[in-house]
Design a protein around this motif. Sequence first.
Motif, PDB file in Angstrom:
ATOM      1  N   ALA A  73       0.854  -1.189   0.000  1.00  0.00           N
ATOM      2  CA  ALA A  73       0.000   0.000   0.000  1.00  0.00           C
ATOM      3  C   ALA A  73       0.890   1.240   0.000  1.00  0.00           C
ATOM      4  O   ALA A  73       1.698   1.437   0.923  1.00  0.00           O
ATOM      5  CB  ALA A  73      -0.919  -0.005   1.217  1.00  0.00           C
ATOM      6  N   THR A  74       0.769   2.053  -1.036  1.00  0.00           N
ATOM      7  CA  THR A  74       1.658   3.208  -1.181  1.00  0.00           C
ATOM      8  C   THR A  74       1.530   4.199  -0.028  1.00  0.00           C
ATOM      9  O   THR A  74       2.501   4.866   0.311  1.00  0.00           O
ATOM     10  CB  THR A  74       1.413   3.925  -2.521  1.00  0.00           C
ATOM     11  N   ASP A  75       0.349   4.296   0.581  1.00  0.00           N
ATOM     12  CA  ASP A  75       0.188   5.233   1.688  1.00  0.00           C
ATOM     13  C   ASP A  75       0.941   4.762   2.938  1.00  0.00           C
ATOM     14  O   ASP A  75       1.318   5.573   3.774  1.00  0.00           O
ATOM     15  CB  ASP A  75      -1.287   5.477   2.000  1.00  0.00           C
ATOM     16  N   LEU A  76       1.198   3.472   3.049  1.00  0.00           N
ATOM     17  CA  LEU A  76       1.967   2.942   4.182  1.00  0.00           C
ATOM     18  C   LEU A  76       3.468   2.912   3.891  1.00  0.00           C
ATOM     19  O   LEU A  76       4.277   2.898   4.819  1.00  0.00           O
ATOM     20  CB  LEU A  76       1.490   1.531   4.532  1.00  0.00           C
ATOM     21  N   GLY A 132       4.229   5.629  -4.754  1.00  0.00           N
ATOM     22  CA  GLY A 132       3.295   6.109  -5.766  1.00  0.00           C
ATOM     23  C   GLY A 132       3.413   7.604  -5.999  1.00  0.00           C
ATOM     24  O   GLY A 132       2.471   8.234  -6.481  1.00  0.00           O
ATOM     25  N   LEU A 133       4.553   8.174  -5.663  1.00  0.00           N
ATOM     26  CA  LEU A 133       4.764   9.615  -5.811  1.00  0.00           C
ATOM     27  C   LEU A 133       5.863   9.910  -6.828  1.00  0.00           C
ATOM     28  O   LEU A 133       6.771  10.714  -6.594  1.00  0.00           O
ATOM     29  CB  LEU A 133       5.132  10.231  -4.452  1.00  0.00           C
ATOM     30  N   ALA A 134       5.769   9.262  -7.980  1.00  0.00           N
ATOM     31  CA  ALA A 134       6.815   9.386  -8.996  1.00  0.00           C
ATOM     32  C   ALA A 134       7.065  10.839  -9.398  1.00  0.00           C
ATOM     33  O   ALA A 134       8.210  11.230  -9.643  1.00  0.00           O
ATOM     34  CB  ALA A 134       6.460   8.545 -10.223  1.00  0.00           C
ATOM     35  N   GLU A 135       6.028  11.633  -9.436  1.00  0.00           N
ATOM     36  CA  GLU A 135       6.182  13.028  -9.841  1.00  0.00           C
ATOM     37  C   GLU A 135       6.780  13.896  -8.732  1.00  0.00           C
ATOM     38  O   GLU A 135       7.093  15.057  -8.948  1.00  0.00           O
ATOM     39  CB  GLU A 135       4.836  13.602 -10.289  1.00  0.00           C
ATOM     40  N   ARG A 136       6.981  13.310  -7.548  1.00  0.00           N
ATOM     41  CA  ARG A 136       7.513  14.060  -6.405  1.00  0.00           C
ATOM     42  C   ARG A 136       8.873  13.516  -5.938  1.00  0.00           C
ATOM     43  O   ARG A 136       9.227  13.628  -4.785  1.00  0.00           O
ATOM     44  CB  ARG A 136       6.515  14.014  -5.245  1.00  0.00           C
ATOM     45  N   LEU A 165       6.383  16.026   7.146  1.00  0.00           N
ATOM     46  CA  LEU A 165       6.610  16.435   5.757  1.00  0.00           C
ATOM     47  C   LEU A 165       6.087  15.373   4.792  1.00  0.00           C
ATOM     48  O   LEU A 165       5.515  15.711   3.738  1.00  0.00           O
ATOM     49  CB  LEU A 165       8.090  16.705   5.520  1.00  0.00           C
ATOM     50  N   GLY A 166       6.278  14.113   5.123  1.00  0.00           N
ATOM     51  CA  GLY A 166       5.761  13.032   4.299  1.00  0.00           C
ATOM     52  C   GLY A 166       4.247  13.047   4.212  1.00  0.00           C
ATOM     53  O   GLY A 166       3.677  12.871   3.131  1.00  0.00           O
ATOM     54  N   LEU A 167       3.586  13.278   5.340  1.00  0.00           N
ATOM     55  CA  LEU A 167       2.122  13.369   5.337  1.00  0.00           C
ATOM     56  C   LEU A 167       1.663  14.560   4.488  1.00  0.00           C
ATOM     57  O   LEU A 167       0.692  14.461   3.741  1.00  0.00           O
ATOM     58  CB  LEU A 167       1.587  13.507   6.767  1.00  0.00           C
ATOM     59  N   GLY A 168       2.365  15.678   4.620  1.00  0.00           N
ATOM     60  CA  GLY A 168       2.022  16.858   3.818  1.00  0.00           C
ATOM     61  C   GLY A 168       2.229  16.592   2.332  1.00  0.00           C
ATOM     62  O   GLY A 168       1.403  16.989   1.489  1.00  0.00           O
ATOM     63  N   LEU A 169       3.293  15.905   1.996  1.00  0.00           N
ATOM     64  CA  LEU A 169       3.565  15.571   0.590  1.00  0.00           C
ATOM     65  C   LEU A 169       2.490  14.642   0.058  1.00  0.00           C
ATOM     66  O   LEU A 169       1.989  14.817  -1.046  1.00  0.00           O
ATOM     67  CB  LEU A 169       4.939  14.922   0.475  1.00  0.00           C
ATOM     68  N   ARG A 170       2.111  13.651   0.842  1.00  0.00           N
ATOM     69  CA  ARG A 170       1.079  12.696   0.439  1.00  0.00           C
ATOM     70  C   ARG A 170      -0.245  13.430   0.218  1.00  0.00           C
ATOM     71  O   ARG A 170      -0.925  13.196  -0.785  1.00  0.00           O
ATOM     72  CB  ARG A 170       0.947  11.604   1.509  1.00  0.00           C
ATOM     73  N   SER A 171      -0.622  14.314   1.116  1.00  0.00           N
ATOM     74  CA  SER A 171      -1.910  15.000   0.961  1.00  0.00           C
ATOM     75  C   SER A 171      -1.896  16.017  -0.172  1.00  0.00           C
ATOM     76  O   SER A 171      -2.925  16.286  -0.780  1.00  0.00           O
ATOM     77  CB  SER A 171      -2.321  15.672   2.285  1.00  0.00           C
TER      78      SER A 171
END
Length: 173
Positions: A73-76, A132-136, A165-171
């Motif tokens: 799961a990419t969010d984990l 799942g954050l290839a663009e980041r 920071l990771g949570l902010g990037l994910r959101s």
Amino acid sequence: MTAIETRIAAGLERAFAEKGFAEPNVEALRDAAGVSLRTLYKYAPSRDAMIRTALEHRHRRYIAHMFDDLPEATDLALSAIVERIADWMKQKAAHGCLFHAAVAAAPHDRDLRALLQRHKSEVARRAAEATGLAERETDLMLIIEGLTQSWPLLGDAAVESARRLGLGLRSAA
């Protein structure tokens, strides 16, 4: 790698991580590798080759530590990566990144700079794929590098900041 190559690489990595790149002489490196001088030079024919052997070994171990068996799961995955960096820093790199230390010890060595670039790029690419954050990818690299570079000074506070920071990037994604 053969068993002897792995033993030499692991010993060299340990010696440089514990004593830095300036202090250990060839005899100390030989002792750390647990082989004769002749065998050490067979597999790493110069001090520069010994440094590269140690860093290549470190790279393989770090990549395995960071990315083997991550949650699907990419969010984990991002949270797991931050935790794994914290674990690595606590157990294996309390003084900071060995790759940066190598370049700091020989700032004009283009091969070391290229090795540093390859290592950091692969970490960022794999982190981007896993989360799942290839663009980041660049954002992830900054979070990861910020954590590894600030760990010696901030410890767990750096981990907490990287989590936020990771949570902010994910959101934001």
